[in-house]
Design a protein around this motif. Structure first.
Motif, PDB file in Angstrom:
ATOM      1  N   VAL A 146       1.049  -1.240  -0.241  1.00 32.85           N
ATOM      2  CA  VAL A 146       0.030   0.072  -0.165  1.00 32.85           C
ATOM      3  C   VAL A 146       1.046   1.166   0.070  1.00 32.85           C
ATOM      4  O   VAL A 146       1.636   1.293   1.029  1.00 32.85           O
ATOM      5  N   SER A 147       0.572   2.050  -1.081  1.00 33.16           N
ATOM      6  CA  SER A 147       1.484   3.325  -1.190  1.00 33.16           C
ATOM      7  C   SER A 147       0.368   4.415  -0.701  1.00 33.16           C
ATOM      8  O   SER A 147      -0.669   4.374  -1.273  1.00 33.16           O
ATOM      9  N   VAL A 148       0.975   5.280   0.349  1.00 32.27           N
ATOM     10  CA  VAL A 148       0.203   6.407   0.864  1.00 32.27           C
ATOM     11  C   VAL A 148       0.621   7.610   0.022  1.00 32.27           C
ATOM     12  O   VAL A 148       1.657   8.018   0.539  1.00 32.27           O
ATOM     13  N   ASP A 149      -0.070   8.076  -0.844  1.00 34.48           N
ATOM     14  CA  ASP A 149       0.365   9.174  -1.746  1.00 34.48           C
ATOM     15  C   ASP A 149      -0.482  10.485  -1.346  1.00 34.48           C
ATOM     16  O   ASP A 149      -1.359  10.842  -1.804  1.00 34.48           O
ATOM     17  N   TYR A 150       0.307  11.243  -0.527  1.00 41.54           N
ATOM     18  CA  TYR A 150      -0.696  12.353   0.118  1.00 41.54           C
ATOM     19  C   TYR A 150      -0.631  13.462  -0.842  1.00 41.54           C
ATOM     20  O   TYR A 150      -1.618  14.137  -0.967  1.00 41.54           O
ATOM     21  N   GLY A 151       0.709  13.615  -1.821  1.00 36.23           N
ATOM     22  CA  GLY A 151       0.593  14.544  -2.820  1.00 36.23           C
ATOM     23  C   GLY A 151      -0.589  14.364  -3.976  1.00 36.23           C
ATOM     24  O   GLY A 151      -1.339  15.387  -4.322  1.00 36.23           O
ATOM     25  N   GLU A 152      -0.620  13.295  -4.072  1.00 34.72           N
ATOM     26  CA  GLU A 152      -1.871  12.977  -5.230  1.00 34.72           C
ATOM     27  C   GLU A 152      -3.096  12.760  -4.448  1.00 34.72           C
ATOM     28  O   GLU A 152      -4.325  12.256  -5.353  1.00 34.72           O
ATOM     29  N   LYS A 153      -3.323  12.568  -3.168  1.00 34.61           N
ATOM     30  CA  LYS A 153      -4.517  12.162  -2.481  1.00 34.61           C
ATOM     31  C   LYS A 153      -4.981  10.746  -2.917  1.00 34.61           C
ATOM     32  O   LYS A 153      -6.089  10.650  -3.319  1.00 34.61           O
ATOM     33  N   ARG A 154      -4.255   9.891  -2.720  1.00 41.13           N
ATOM     34  CA  ARG A 154      -4.767   8.494  -3.096  1.00 41.13           C
ATOM     35  C   ARG A 154      -3.701   7.197  -2.285  1.00 41.13           C
ATOM     36  O   ARG A 154      -2.775   7.581  -1.742  1.00 41.13           O
ATOM     37  N   LEU A 155      -4.389   6.253  -2.030  1.00 43.08           N
ATOM     38  CA  LEU A 155      -3.964   4.854  -1.666  1.00 43.08           C
ATOM     39  C   LEU A 155      -3.540   4.148  -3.089  1.00 43.08           C
ATOM     40  O   LEU A 155      -4.498   3.846  -3.844  1.00 43.08           O
ATOM     41  N   ILE A 156      -2.446   3.422  -3.226  1.00 42.18           N
ATOM     42  CA  ILE A 156      -2.373   2.623  -4.198  1.00 42.18           C
ATOM     43  C   ILE A 156      -2.052   1.175  -3.621  1.00 42.18           C
ATOM     44  O   ILE A 156      -0.993   1.061  -2.791  1.00 42.18           O
TER      45      ILE A 156
END
Length: 181
Positions: A146-156
């Motif tokens: 699980v990647s938590v991407d705060y910049g793009e506002k998404r979980l991958i």
């Protein structure tokens, strides 16, 4: 630190590695799924569907030991207790007994869990303070990265193993017997 604490800027990569399976679940979509994340409340919120009802706001919390459903939402959806679980009370760490429920299908974006176990907590002030109907824990993603991407506002969410990296802002996290370590 869990999602209940201050938010970080930039990207954080958090991996969950399957050690001991705790629940039967499956994912029937593409091995890589992006789940939109709302940060307007100051916490990472994902929209969740439970047994086709929703969407409901759930905090994504890397420190939570269980997925939590508010007692109001469990009653509204008529989710009967299937047992009892002992959990640490949010904020205090005191062991409490709470109802356990079964969710046939829990969906975040295109990612689906089947036959999920969750706990019900009736602390109205907790759910008002986090501005959500529940909490989804990182452990639900056992066996996925699980990647938590705060910049793009998404979980991958991706199949596979956590890549080796020394990139700043990347924090590997593994579960050993259900405990992050």
């Amino acid at each position: 630190m869990g999602a209940m604490g201050p938010l970080c800027r930039g990207k954080a990569l958090i991996g969950a590695v399957l050690i001991l399976p705790s629940v039967i679940w499956a994912q029937d979509k593409d091995p890589s799924t992006a789940i939109p994340m709302d940060l307007t409340s100051g916490r990472p919120i994902v929209h969740v569907f439970i047994n086709s009802d929703g969407p409901f706001k759930f905090v994504f919390d890397t420190a939570a030991s269980h997925t939590i459903v508010s007692s109001d939402l469990a009653a509204r959806l008529r989710l009967p207790a299937t047992g009892v679980a002992v959990v640490s009370a949010p904020g205090s760490g005191v062991a409490i007994q709470v109802p356990r429920i079964n969710i046939k299908e829990l969906r975040c974006g295109d990612f689906k869990f089947f036959d999920r176990s969750a706990v019900v907590i009736s602390d109205k002030s907790l759910f008002q303070s986090i501005k959500a109907d529940g909490v989804i824990c990182l452990q639900d993603f056992d066996g996925y990265v699980v990647s938590v991407d705060y910049g793009e506002k998404r979980l991958i969410v991706e199949s596979g193993a956590l890549p080796e990296t020394d990139e700043p802002g990347t924090v590997p996290l593994k579960f050993v017997e259900g405990v992050p370590g």
